[in-house]
Design an enzyme around this catalytic site. Structure first.
Site, PDB file in Angstrom:
ATOM      1  N   ARG A 187       0.838  -1.200   0.000  1.00  0.00           N
ATOM      2  CA  ARG A 187       0.000   0.000   0.000  1.00  0.00           C
ATOM      3  C   ARG A 187       0.878   1.257   0.000  1.00  0.00           C
ATOM      4  O   ARG A 187       1.653   1.476   0.944  1.00  0.00           O
ATOM      5  CB  ARG A 187      -0.899  -0.006   1.225  1.00  0.00           C
ATOM      6  CG  ARG A 187      -1.755   1.242   1.407  1.00  0.00           C
ATOM      7  CD  ARG A 187      -2.878   1.323   0.408  1.00  0.00           C
ATOM      8  NE  ARG A 187      -3.840   2.345   0.801  1.00  0.00           N
ATOM      9  CZ  ARG A 187      -4.918   2.661   0.088  1.00  0.00           C
ATOM     10  NH1 ARG A 187      -5.167   2.014  -1.040  1.00  0.00           N
ATOM     11  NH2 ARG A 187      -5.739   3.606   0.488  1.00  0.00           N
ATOM     12  N   GLU A 229     -15.865 -21.334  26.357  1.00  0.00           N
ATOM     13  CA  GLU A 229     -15.018 -22.247  27.138  1.00  0.00           C
ATOM     14  C   GLU A 229     -14.213 -21.491  28.195  1.00  0.00           C
ATOM     15  O   GLU A 229     -13.025 -21.756  28.409  1.00  0.00           O
ATOM     16  CB  GLU A 229     -14.124 -23.068  26.204  1.00  0.00           C
ATOM     17  CG  GLU A 229     -14.958 -23.947  25.280  1.00  0.00           C
ATOM     18  CD  GLU A 229     -14.142 -24.935  24.493  1.00  0.00           C
ATOM     19  OE1 GLU A 229     -13.069 -25.347  24.978  1.00  0.00           O
ATOM     20  OE2 GLU A 229     -14.587 -25.304  23.389  1.00  0.00           O
TER      21      GLU A 229
END
Length: 397
Positions: free
Chosen positions: A281, A376
């Protein structure tokens, strides 16, 4: 004196040479999983995520079984019997593709299969483990309920004897991975003598499962609600070798260990995308990787990724040597999910507007990790597990 690495180019993805800490066999396991994901998952995963479903999940599960990934750390009954580090490396590579893929493997092997392997009868093991290991059957794990997450002791699902020896189960389970495609469910319920686990074929009358829709996270994963309406089971359906919450919590620790590795896979994928994008970029006449603030972001991401991977590997070596204590598992799950989410969020800023596009993996991993952060074991619960170990004081209430 000589410089042992003179002239060797640095690998920007492994500046600490963590690869050298693995054995040739461990690298072979990692590379085999990566090759599979490159071919079978990565070309399609963005579309699966956008559609909210894995195409041909049964076919994919069978392929995972053929590769030996289902219950790969268990011994016998068609399981591969590989090391904890091997399993961790597999989880890292699976989640580098998508958290939903790692969740499928984790729930199958570390929850459903582990529960039967550790606590089941010989009959239960022989009936289910070979099929689950081969991927010709899919398993799920029913613990969480609509009103019972971090406090599983408050579950409302009950199992009672009917007087003739059979068990009858009633209740609901929520946020169950693989639920609506499973052939067998390991369901936890309150009984007169404590919490017990039951092996429930999903074609049993009274059992139903429906997929949860409208998710913005773990979209390439089957998430379901289970309903048990007077599900009648023979006396042989109960897991005979465990009573109380020790059973389901020990299964969760198996899965949490895999999450510590898997989260680093999602982080690595996002870091790799950000590093490549920053080099390509161009703004203000040069690549954005040449700007100080971008380099600071990339450096911080690299540090956290390397530290998290080292932590996961260290836990794997301990687990293979002598087993892990719950607080050690919490270290890995808490640190690595938080670090991975931060890495993905930072990667998103480097990609700018492109960071929200599924043309890149970053926003998908970030969205997935919002679930991984809390399932979890939430941040709060793992913090208190570690806090209790440090102080000797339980502060869960």
């Amino acid at each position: 004196m000589h410089a042992p690495h003179a002239g060797r180019p640095a690998d920007p993805l492994d500046l600490l040479e963590l690869d050298s800490l693995l054995t040739p066999d461990e690298r072979a396991v990692r590379d085999a999983v990566r090759t599979f994901c490159d071919r079978r998952v990565d070309p399609f995963i963005a579309e699966w995520f956008e559609q909210g479903a894995i195409e041909d999940i049964r076919g994919l599960t069978k392929e995972l079984g053929e590769l030996g990934l289902l219950g790969m750390h268990l011994e016998g009954y068609g399981c591969a019997g590989m090391s904890a580090v091997d399993y961790g490396l597999a989880c890292l590579e699976l989640e580098a593709s998508d958290s939903g893929l790692r969740s499928l493997v984790s729930v199958q092997g570390s929850l459903a299969m582990y529960a039967i392997h550790a606590f089941g009868s010989e009959e239960q093991k022989e009936e289910w483990l070979p099929r689950l290991a081969a991927g010709t059957a899919i398993g799920c794990f029913g613990l969480t309920e609509p009103d019972s997450g971090s406090d599983p002791g408050s579950m409302r699902t009950v199992a009672r004897r009917d007087g003739g020896g059979d068990w009858v189960l009633d209740g609901r389970k929520m946020w169950i991975t693989n639920g609506s495609v499973a052939d067998v469910a390991v369901v936890w319920a309150r009984t007169d003598d404590g919490v017990r686990g039951f092996v429930v074929p999903t074609d049993t009358p009274g059992f139903s499962a429906s997929a949860i829709k409208h998710k913005m996270s773990l979209r390439a994963s089957v998430t379901s609600e289970l309903v048990l309406d007077s599900v009648r089971l023979p006396s042989t359906a109960v897991l005979p070798e465990v009573r109380g919450l020790r059973g389901p919590l020990s299964c969760l620790n198996e899965a949490r260990y895999g999450i510590a590795w898997g989260a680093m896979g999602a982080a690595r994928s996002s870091f790799r995308a950000a590093l490549a994008y920053a080099g390509d970029r161009v703004q203000f006449g040069r690549p954005i990787s040449g700007f100080q603030l971008t380099q600071a972001k990339l450096t911080d991401m690299s540090l956290e990724l390397s530290k998290g991977t080292l932590l996961a590997l260290h836990l794997g070596r301990i687990k293979d040597d002598r087993g892990l204590r719950p607080e050690q598992v919490s270290y890995g799950k808490l640190n690595n999910t938080r670090a991975a989410l931060d890495i993905c969020r930072t990667a998103r800023t480097i990609l700018g507007a492109n960071g929200i596009s599924l043309e890149y993996p970053v926003i998908r991993h970030a969205n997935n990790l919002e679930s991984i952060l809390t399932y979890e074991g939430t941040v709060e619960m793992h913090t208190l597990v570690i806090g209790q170990s440090l102080t000797g004081q339980a502060a869960f209430r």
